[in-house]
Write a protein that holds these residues in place. Structure first.
Motif, PDB file in Angstrom:
ATOM      1  N   PRO A 180       0.820  -1.224   0.000  1.00 53.87           N
ATOM      2  CA  PRO A 180       0.000   0.000   0.000  1.00 53.87           C
ATOM      3  C   PRO A 180       0.849   1.268   0.000  1.00 53.87           C
ATOM      4  O   PRO A 180       0.502   2.251  -0.669  1.00 53.87           O
ATOM      5  CB  PRO A 180      -0.805  -0.127   1.294  1.00 53.87           C
ATOM      6  CG  PRO A 180      -0.872  -1.594   1.555  1.00 53.87           C
ATOM      7  CD  PRO A 180       0.464  -2.123   1.117  1.00 53.87           C
ATOM      8  N   ALA A 181       1.959   1.240   0.725  1.00 51.24           N
ATOM      9  CA  ALA A 181       2.863   2.389   0.744  1.00 51.24           C
ATOM     10  C   ALA A 181       3.486   2.597  -0.627  1.00 51.24           C
ATOM     11  O   ALA A 181       3.614   3.729  -1.103  1.00 51.24           O
ATOM     12  CB  ALA A 181       3.964   2.178   1.796  1.00 51.24           C
ATOM     13  N   CYS A 220       0.986   4.197  -2.951  1.00 48.20           N
ATOM     14  CA  CYS A 220       0.875   5.644  -2.691  1.00 48.20           C
ATOM     15  C   CYS A 220       2.109   6.382  -3.195  1.00 48.20           C
ATOM     16  O   CYS A 220       2.017   7.527  -3.644  1.00 48.20           O
ATOM     17  CB  CYS A 220       0.677   5.885  -1.199  1.00 48.20           C
ATOM     18  SG  CYS A 220      -0.956   5.384  -0.610  1.00 48.20           S
ATOM     19  N   LEU A 241       1.522   6.963  -6.838  1.00 47.70           N
ATOM     20  CA  LEU A 241       0.593   8.085  -7.026  1.00 47.70           C
ATOM     21  C   LEU A 241       1.285   9.419  -6.778  1.00 47.70           C
ATOM     22  O   LEU A 241       1.034  10.409  -7.478  1.00 47.70           O
ATOM     23  CB  LEU A 241      -0.607   7.924  -6.093  1.00 47.70           C
ATOM     24  CG  LEU A 241      -1.552   6.762  -6.397  1.00 47.70           C
ATOM     25  CD1 LEU A 241      -2.641   6.667  -5.337  1.00 47.70           C
ATOM     26  CD2 LEU A 241      -2.178   6.934  -7.785  1.00 47.70           C
ATOM     27  N   TRP A 242       2.171   9.457  -5.778  1.00 52.44           N
ATOM     28  CA  TRP A 242       2.924  10.669  -5.480  1.00 52.44           C
ATOM     29  C   TRP A 242       3.810  11.051  -6.672  1.00 52.44           C
ATOM     30  O   TRP A 242       3.857  12.218  -7.075  1.00 52.44           O
ATOM     31  CB  TRP A 242       3.774  10.469  -4.229  1.00 52.44           C
ATOM     32  CG  TRP A 242       4.877  11.470  -4.062  1.00 52.44           C
ATOM     33  CD1 TRP A 242       6.190  11.297  -4.389  1.00 52.44           C
ATOM     34  CD2 TRP A 242       4.778  12.812  -3.552  1.00 52.44           C
ATOM     35  NE1 TRP A 242       6.916  12.434  -4.099  1.00 52.44           N
ATOM     36  CE2 TRP A 242       6.069  13.377  -3.591  1.00 52.44           C
ATOM     37  CE3 TRP A 242       3.718  13.574  -3.057  1.00 52.44           C
ATOM     38  CZ2 TRP A 242       6.323  14.675  -3.164  1.00 52.44           C
ATOM     39  CZ3 TRP A 242       3.985  14.876  -2.631  1.00 52.44           C
ATOM     40  CH2 TRP A 242       5.272  15.402  -2.680  1.00 52.44           C
ATOM     41  N   THR A 256       8.717  11.292  -1.637  1.00 51.89           N
ATOM     42  CA  THR A 256       8.266   9.924  -1.912  1.00 51.89           C
ATOM     43  C   THR A 256       8.451   9.043  -0.689  1.00 51.89           C
ATOM     44  O   THR A 256       7.550   8.294  -0.287  1.00 51.89           O
ATOM     45  CB  THR A 256       9.044   9.319  -3.100  1.00 51.89           C
ATOM     46  OG1 THR A 256       9.013  10.208  -4.216  1.00 51.89           O
ATOM     47  CG2 THR A 256       8.434   7.989  -3.505  1.00 51.89           C
ATOM     48  N   ILE A 300       6.043  10.065   2.226  1.00 58.78           N
ATOM     49  CA  ILE A 300       4.678   9.601   1.955  1.00 58.78           C
ATOM     50  C   ILE A 300       4.571   8.103   2.217  1.00 58.78           C
ATOM     51  O   ILE A 300       3.633   7.616   2.877  1.00 58.78           O
ATOM     52  CB  ILE A 300       4.281   9.912   0.492  1.00 58.78           C
ATOM     53  CG1 ILE A 300       4.075  11.412   0.297  1.00 58.78           C
ATOM     54  CG2 ILE A 300       3.021   9.141   0.102  1.00 58.78           C
ATOM     55  CD1 ILE A 300       2.862  11.975   1.002  1.00 58.78           C
ATOM     56  N   MET A 301       5.525   7.342   1.705  1.00 59.88           N
ATOM     57  CA  MET A 301       5.468   5.886   1.877  1.00 59.88           C
ATOM     58  C   MET A 301       5.641   5.489   3.341  1.00 59.88           C
ATOM     59  O   MET A 301       5.008   4.542   3.816  1.00 59.88           O
ATOM     60  CB  MET A 301       6.532   5.214   1.004  1.00 59.88           C
ATOM     61  CG  MET A 301       6.240   5.292  -0.494  1.00 59.88           C
ATOM     62  SD  MET A 301       7.162   4.090  -1.489  1.00 59.88           S
ATOM     63  CE  MET A 301       8.834   4.634  -1.219  1.00 59.88           C
ATOM     64  N   ILE A 359       2.302   6.116   5.117  1.00 56.64           N
ATOM     65  CA  ILE A 359       1.303   5.079   4.774  1.00 56.64           C
ATOM     66  C   ILE A 359       1.675   3.756   5.444  1.00 56.64           C
ATOM     67  O   ILE A 359       0.792   3.011   5.900  1.00 56.64           O
ATOM     68  CB  ILE A 359       1.208   4.904   3.246  1.00 56.64           C
ATOM     69  CG1 ILE A 359       0.768   6.223   2.595  1.00 56.64           C
ATOM     70  CG2 ILE A 359       0.227   3.793   2.908  1.00 56.64           C
ATOM     71  CD1 ILE A 359      -0.560   6.755   3.108  1.00 56.64           C
TER      72      ILE A 359
END
Length: 431
Positions: free
Chosen positions: A180-181, A184, A187-188, A415, A418-419, A422
């Protein structure tokens, strides 16, 4: 003492290239040698460390020389002209579509987990388009680096192979919880590509590119084109890349043979062969020589044990009451530390120490591995002066390493952040 010298070596090196007081080539050689001498190491010892480091990067250096020559020959023959035309037609002169296309193409190409091959393929195909549109030349290596970085979490990449080995686990336990990370992170990266493309669209507008590619070529470029050999060159290149991905032949040997065949078939005249080599010699030399200089840098850091000392120092500064934050700290710092540690040094030197520390504090040690792969030599490898593929990226993109690092660093760090966030929210790592 060694720890201090190690950190000073990194700081001085980065300062010199960021301020452009010394070239990357000279900084990679001079800085570690000076600090090794300050550390009391004999010139003979330093010389042996240098040779050891060069031997370690030699296969990559040789691969780079012949791979760059191979793709240069393919450009000369016009192999990528249809790809360029197609991308331009789809983008219709829109910088935003170009940047998004760059990210998607890079992610697809990097499914093989090979940074060097990814950079050679994507930069070679896309650089002429960026030049034609007049786009900021730092955007291409930035988006390619971000896209390759997040896709470097595939389990067959060199980084994940090291992490799996050190953690003594399999992808099910190490990678699956952070998917999931990773999603994301993708997407980032697409969001960054959108943002940069939108900025360029505002600056340049949508450029009308309804032009005949042939008319853009010089007389010499038209002379060396080989349209009659297009299918041979295309199929041969695909077979070469497949062999590279499957590991059928050592990469350096593969491109040595591939280059020889490509040059002979496309330019059988020895006079033309010499012209092709002379045409590309300067570019090949400027890119490949830095690889061997990087071997000097990593060879001295490893040989003097500076890296080992830095790893122990980092663990020692973590207060016991904050030990629960160790996985998060590893995740957040992984990407920046790619500028300091080679992948071998980090995963075989730092991670075992951090893993032991986590177990000592009663933490789930697998979380150290999960946190590490969120940035250390994944999102960070295309900016690191300690990885050969970084110099392939900047060399083919025709930009300076320092400029690339300044432009891309914040996005790459984003990046990782964000990961990591998540990964915390989904329970892959805990606080």
């Amino acid at each position: 003492m060694l720890s201090i010298l190690g950190f000073l070596t990194i700081i001085v090196f980065l300062s010199l290239i960021f301020t452009k007081r010394l070239s990357v080539l000279l900084s990679l050689i001079i800085v570690p040698v000076i600090f090794a001498l300050v550390g009391g190491f004999e010139p003979k010892e330093i010389g042996e460390m240098i040779l050891t480091g060069i031997k370690q990067v030699a296969p990559t250096g040789i691969l780079l020389v012949f791979a760059v020559l191979y793709f240069a020959i393919m450009i000369d023959t016009g192999l990528f002209d249809p790809i360029i035309k197609r991308i331009i037609k789809l983008a219709k002169g829109d910088p935003l579509k170009i940047t998004l296309g760059t990210a998607i193409l890079t992610m697809l190409v990097h499914l093989d987990g090979d940074g060097t091959a990814t950079f050679m393929i994507t930069i070679t195909a896309l650089l002429p388009i960026y030049k034609r549109l007049g786009m900021n030349k730092l955007i291409l290596p930035c988006i390619v680096a971000l896209s390759a970085g997040v896709m470097h979490l595939v389990p067959w990449s060199g980084t994940l192979a090291r992490a799996l080995n050190v953690m003594k686990t399999d992808p099910t336990h190490l990678l699956i919880p952070v998917l999931p990370a990773m999603a994301c992170g993708i997407l980032w990266v697409l969001s960054v590509a959108y943002w940069l493309g939108r900025q360029e669209r505002r600056r340049l507008g949508i450029v009308h590119l309804d032009y005949d590619h042939e008319q853009e070529l010089s007389e010499n470029q038209k002379r060396i084109r080989r349209p009659q050999l297009f299918w041979f060159n295309g199929i041969f290149t695909v077979l070469l890349i497949v062999a590279l991905v499957l590991g059928l032949v050592p990469p350096a040997a593969l491109f040595i043979m591939g280059f020889a065949v490509a040059l002979l078939v496309n330019y059988p005249s020895q006079v033309e062969q010499r012209k092709r080599l002379q045409e590309h010699a300067a570019n090949v030399f400027s890119v490949s020589v830095v690889i061997f200089a990087a071997g000097v840098f990593s060879g001295i850091l490893l040989g003097t044990k500076m890296i080992d000392a830095m790893a122990l120092s980092m663990v020692a500064i973590i207060p016991k009451e904050h030990a629960g934050y160790l996985p998060v700290l590893v995740g957040v710092t992984g990407m920046p530390l790619s500028l300091v540690f080679t992948p071998d040094a980090y995963y075989f030197g730092v991670i075992p120490v951090l893993k032991t520390a986590a177990m000592h504090y009663g933490l789930n040690s697998i979380e150290i591995g999960r946190a590490a792969i969120l940035g250390q030599m994944t999102t960070g490898f295309p900016l690191s002066p300690l990885t050969a593929s970084t110099f392939v990226l900047v060399g083919l993109s025709e930009v300076e390493l320092a400029d690339h690092q300044k432009f891309t660093f914040k996005w790459a760090l984003g990046t990782t952040l964000i990961m990591t966030l998540i990964a915390i929210l989904t329970g892959a790592i805990h606080i």
